[in-house]
Design a protein around this motif. Sequence first.
Motif, PDB file in Angstrom:
ATOM      1  N   ILE A  69     -28.243  27.186  14.239  1.00 57.85           N
ATOM      2  CA  ILE A  69     -27.521  27.301  12.980  1.00 57.85           C
ATOM      3  C   ILE A  69     -26.057  27.645  13.219  1.00 57.85           C
ATOM      4  CG2 ILE A  69     -27.399  28.572  10.796  1.00 57.85           C
ATOM      5  CD1 ILE A  69     -30.343  28.922  10.856  1.00 57.85           C
ATOM      6  N   LEU A  70     -25.796  28.411  14.286  1.00 55.83           N
ATOM      7  CA  LEU A  70     -24.448  28.877  14.560  1.00 55.83           C
ATOM      8  C   LEU A  70     -23.595  27.845  15.296  1.00 55.83           C
ATOM      9  CD1 LEU A  70     -25.403  32.478  15.753  1.00 55.83           C
ATOM     10  CD2 LEU A  70     -24.881  31.695  13.440  1.00 55.83           C
ATOM     11  N   ILE A  71     -24.232  26.821  15.863  1.00 51.40           N
ATOM     12  CA  ILE A  71     -23.491  25.788  16.587  1.00 51.40           C
ATOM     13  C   ILE A  71     -22.890  24.798  15.594  1.00 51.40           C
ATOM     14  CG2 ILE A  71     -23.677  23.925  18.283  1.00 51.40           C
ATOM     15  CD1 ILE A  71     -25.937  25.433  19.581  1.00 51.40           C
ATOM     16  N   PRO A  72     -21.614  24.411  15.748  1.00 52.43           N
ATOM     17  CA  PRO A  72     -21.018  23.425  14.827  1.00 52.43           C
ATOM     18  C   PRO A  72     -21.777  22.108  14.840  1.00 52.43           C
ATOM     19  CG  PRO A  72     -19.329  24.516  16.143  1.00 52.43           C
ATOM     20  CD  PRO A  72     -20.651  24.928  16.722  1.00 52.43           C
ATOM     21  N   GLY A  73     -21.804  21.454  13.693  1.00 47.63           N
ATOM     22  CA  GLY A  73     -22.517  20.195  13.582  1.00 47.63           C
ATOM     23  C   GLY A  73     -21.961  19.101  14.474  1.00 47.63           C
ATOM     24  N   VAL A  74     -20.654  19.143  14.727  1.00 44.49           N
ATOM     25  CA  VAL A  74     -20.048  18.143  15.617  1.00 44.49           C
ATOM     26  C   VAL A  74     -20.633  18.265  17.018  1.00 44.49           C
ATOM     27  CG1 VAL A  74     -17.885  17.371  16.627  1.00 44.49           C
ATOM     28  CG2 VAL A  74     -17.938  18.113  14.246  1.00 44.49           C
ATOM     29  N   VAL A  75     -20.771  19.491  17.501  1.00 45.36           N
ATOM     30  CA  VAL A  75     -21.326  19.712  18.835  1.00 45.36           C
ATOM     31  C   VAL A  75     -22.780  19.264  18.888  1.00 45.36           C
ATOM     32  CG1 VAL A  75     -21.820  21.460  20.581  1.00 45.36           C
ATOM     33  CG2 VAL A  75     -19.734  21.614  19.217  1.00 45.36           C
ATOM     34  N   LEU A  76     -23.554  19.570  17.843  1.00 42.57           N
ATOM     35  CA  LEU A  76     -24.952  19.137  17.808  1.00 42.57           C
ATOM     36  C   LEU A  76     -25.065  17.618  17.820  1.00 42.57           C
ATOM     37  CD1 LEU A  76     -26.605  21.587  15.251  1.00 42.57           C
ATOM     38  CD2 LEU A  76     -27.005  21.470  17.715  1.00 42.57           C
ATOM     39  N   GLY A  77     -24.206  16.952  17.049  1.00 43.14           N
ATOM     40  CA  GLY A  77     -24.272  15.497  17.002  1.00 43.14           C
ATOM     41  C   GLY A  77     -23.949  14.853  18.336  1.00 43.14           C
ATOM     42  N   ILE A  78     -22.866  15.305  18.966  1.00 44.97           N
ATOM     43  CA  ILE A  78     -22.473  14.716  20.255  1.00 44.97           C
ATOM     44  C   ILE A  78     -23.495  15.041  21.334  1.00 44.97           C
ATOM     45  CG2 ILE A  78     -20.694  14.738  22.040  1.00 44.97           C
ATOM     46  CD1 ILE A  78     -18.646  15.257  19.859  1.00 44.97           C
ATOM     47  N   SER A  79     -23.973  16.291  21.355  1.00 48.46           N
ATOM     48  CA  SER A  79     -24.950  16.664  22.382  1.00 48.46           C
ATOM     49  C   SER A  79     -26.261  15.899  22.200  1.00 48.46           C
ATOM     50  CB  SER A  79     -25.201  18.171  22.329  1.00 48.46           C
ATOM     51  OG  SER A  79     -25.728  18.547  21.058  1.00 48.46           O
ATOM     52  N   THR A  80     -26.653  15.602  20.958  1.00 50.79           N
ATOM     53  CA  THR A  80     -27.875  14.816  20.726  1.00 50.79           C
ATOM     54  C   THR A  80     -27.734  13.414  21.296  1.00 50.79           C
ATOM     55  OG1 THR A  80     -28.354  16.078  18.711  1.00 50.79           O
ATOM     56  CG2 THR A  80     -29.414  13.934  18.947  1.00 50.79           C
ATOM     57  N   ILE A  81     -26.577  12.799  21.069  1.00 46.70           N
ATOM     58  CA  ILE A  81     -26.359  11.446  21.601  1.00 46.70           C
ATOM     59  C   ILE A  81     -26.371  11.460  23.129  1.00 46.70           C
ATOM     60  CG2 ILE A  81     -24.706   9.551  21.722  1.00 46.70           C
ATOM     61  CD1 ILE A  81     -23.769  10.296  18.950  1.00 46.70           C
ATOM     62  N   VAL A  82     -25.685  12.434  23.716  1.00 48.14           N
ATOM     63  CA  VAL A  82     -25.606  12.500  25.180  1.00 48.14           C
ATOM     64  C   VAL A  82     -26.980  12.764  25.795  1.00 48.14           C
ATOM     65  CG1 VAL A  82     -24.616  13.790  27.102  1.00 48.14           C
ATOM     66  CG2 VAL A  82     -23.189  13.222  25.129  1.00 48.14           C
ATOM     67  N   PHE A  83     -27.728  13.701  25.219  1.00 50.06           N
ATOM     68  CA  PHE A  83     -29.025  14.060  25.790  1.00 50.06           C
ATOM     69  C   PHE A  83     -30.006  12.893  25.734  1.00 50.06           C
ATOM     70  CE2 PHE A  83     -33.370  15.562  25.036  1.00 50.06           C
ATOM     71  CZ  PHE A  83     -33.603  16.228  26.232  1.00 50.06           C
ATOM     72  N   TRP A  84     -30.215  12.328  24.543  1.00 47.81           N
ATOM     73  CA  TRP A  84     -31.197  11.266  24.409  1.00 47.81           C
ATOM     74  C   TRP A  84     -30.732   9.985  25.094  1.00 47.81           C
ATOM     75  CZ3 TRP A  84     -36.012  12.183  23.086  1.00 47.81           C
ATOM     76  CH2 TRP A  84     -36.292  13.334  22.347  1.00 47.81           C
ATOM     77  N   GLY A  85     -29.425   9.742  25.153  1.00 44.63           N
ATOM     78  CA  GLY A  85     -28.944   8.590  25.895  1.00 44.63           C
ATOM     79  C   GLY A  85     -29.201   8.718  27.382  1.00 44.63           C
ATOM     80  N   ALA A  86     -28.933   9.913  27.937  1.00 44.48           N
ATOM     81  CA  ALA A  86     -29.206  10.124  29.359  1.00 44.48           C
ATOM     82  C   ALA A  86     -30.698  10.050  29.654  1.00 44.48           C
ATOM     83  CB  ALA A  86     -28.643  11.484  29.787  1.00 44.48           C
TER      84      ALA A  86
END
Length: 411
Positions: free
Chosen positions: A110-127
């Motif tokens: 909840i405390l993590i910015p949504g921008v960071v969550l969005g980018i990290s989701t793309i990077v994680f699942w892409g890798a």
Amino acid sequence: MNRGVGGGGVAAGFSLLFFSFLFGPLIIMVITAFNSSSFPRITPWECFTTEWFGVLFANDRLMSGLLNSLVIAVSVVAIAVPIGLAGALALSELSSRLRAVLYTVLITPILIPGVVLGISTIVFWGALGRSVGAEYGSFFFSGMFLTLAGQVTFVSAYAMLVFLARLQRFDPILTEAALDLGATPGQAFRKILLPFLGPAIGSAAFLTFLASFENYNTTVFTILSGNTFTTALASKVRHGTDPSLSALAVIIIGITLIGAIVHEAHTRRKEMLRSGVATRSRIYGNPVLKTLVHPLTVFLILAGLAGLATWQGTRQDASVCKQQILDDKRARQHELLEQQRLKMQERQKTSAPASAPADAPARSSPSPFGGAFSPNGLKPGQDAPAAADTPAKANPSPFGGAFNPNGLKPD
């Protein structure tokens, strides 16, 4: 006494200011949804119309985004609510020290910015997809799946907080008594704990649905080339807005009001039945009035009124009024052009006499070239004026007049 009256006036003024700030934009959007102006505005009022609702539903991008948002929101509810319930039950069964550590871990998304969550989701699942050799057409690179995964990471924490608040009021002795009486843990959970968590389950589902449906910061990255309702709205606002967005606000406000009124009717009916005073009530003691205030009856009445208003809106034709407005604008434009033409003619008339004396100084002033470049200075068979030769004769040239066209004559 005067201080009481003055304090009441200040409180009333503050309340009016607060509610104006809160509901003023909503009122303005409702009004602009029925103005035929192509830009959302109240004044000047042109024509009453309901065409912007048709423009809204004819927007394929918004409608496809709405469908995607509904699918994602329902999926998020189906995944986030069980995860949140499991996290709340785990926290309630742990010791205080482990509970603090696990609570910090679960609440961090909840405390993590949504921008960071969005980018990290793309990077994680892409890798992860590339590591298993998945193709780009697989779900690892699907915008719908990435959006679902990204939203579940933080929406589950919202559901967990709702369940934790409910579990604080639960008495664990009830489940212990059920287990002592021979019930299995599953039976104790289904028949004791789950009914107690029923209101929390409804609240968590509603909260997670709204959190998913209106999310933008995370979704704008994870949806990739697709779109949801919020991203389509943001794109439409960036490229230019029109009253169709106000029509959308009217629909949302209407649905919210219907839901709030039905919920209030359900809450009051439940309270009256629980307290046992329903039979002594003037409303619930009367069979006819009791039927009218039933939540289902209230919903049907409100839905019927909304349907009637929609049907009446489809019959509204503002073409005649809009044509009259257009004719008035053209007449006004023609009048302004005529006024401008008359002003230009008057300006030309006033500037024409002033141009005549302007030639006199040019004629009276002697030319340094003896009038050779003047159209009337030299005539055929006529030499340059004598005045032009005088300066040359009066001022002897250091070259003996070799460069003077009249200085050297043939012998």
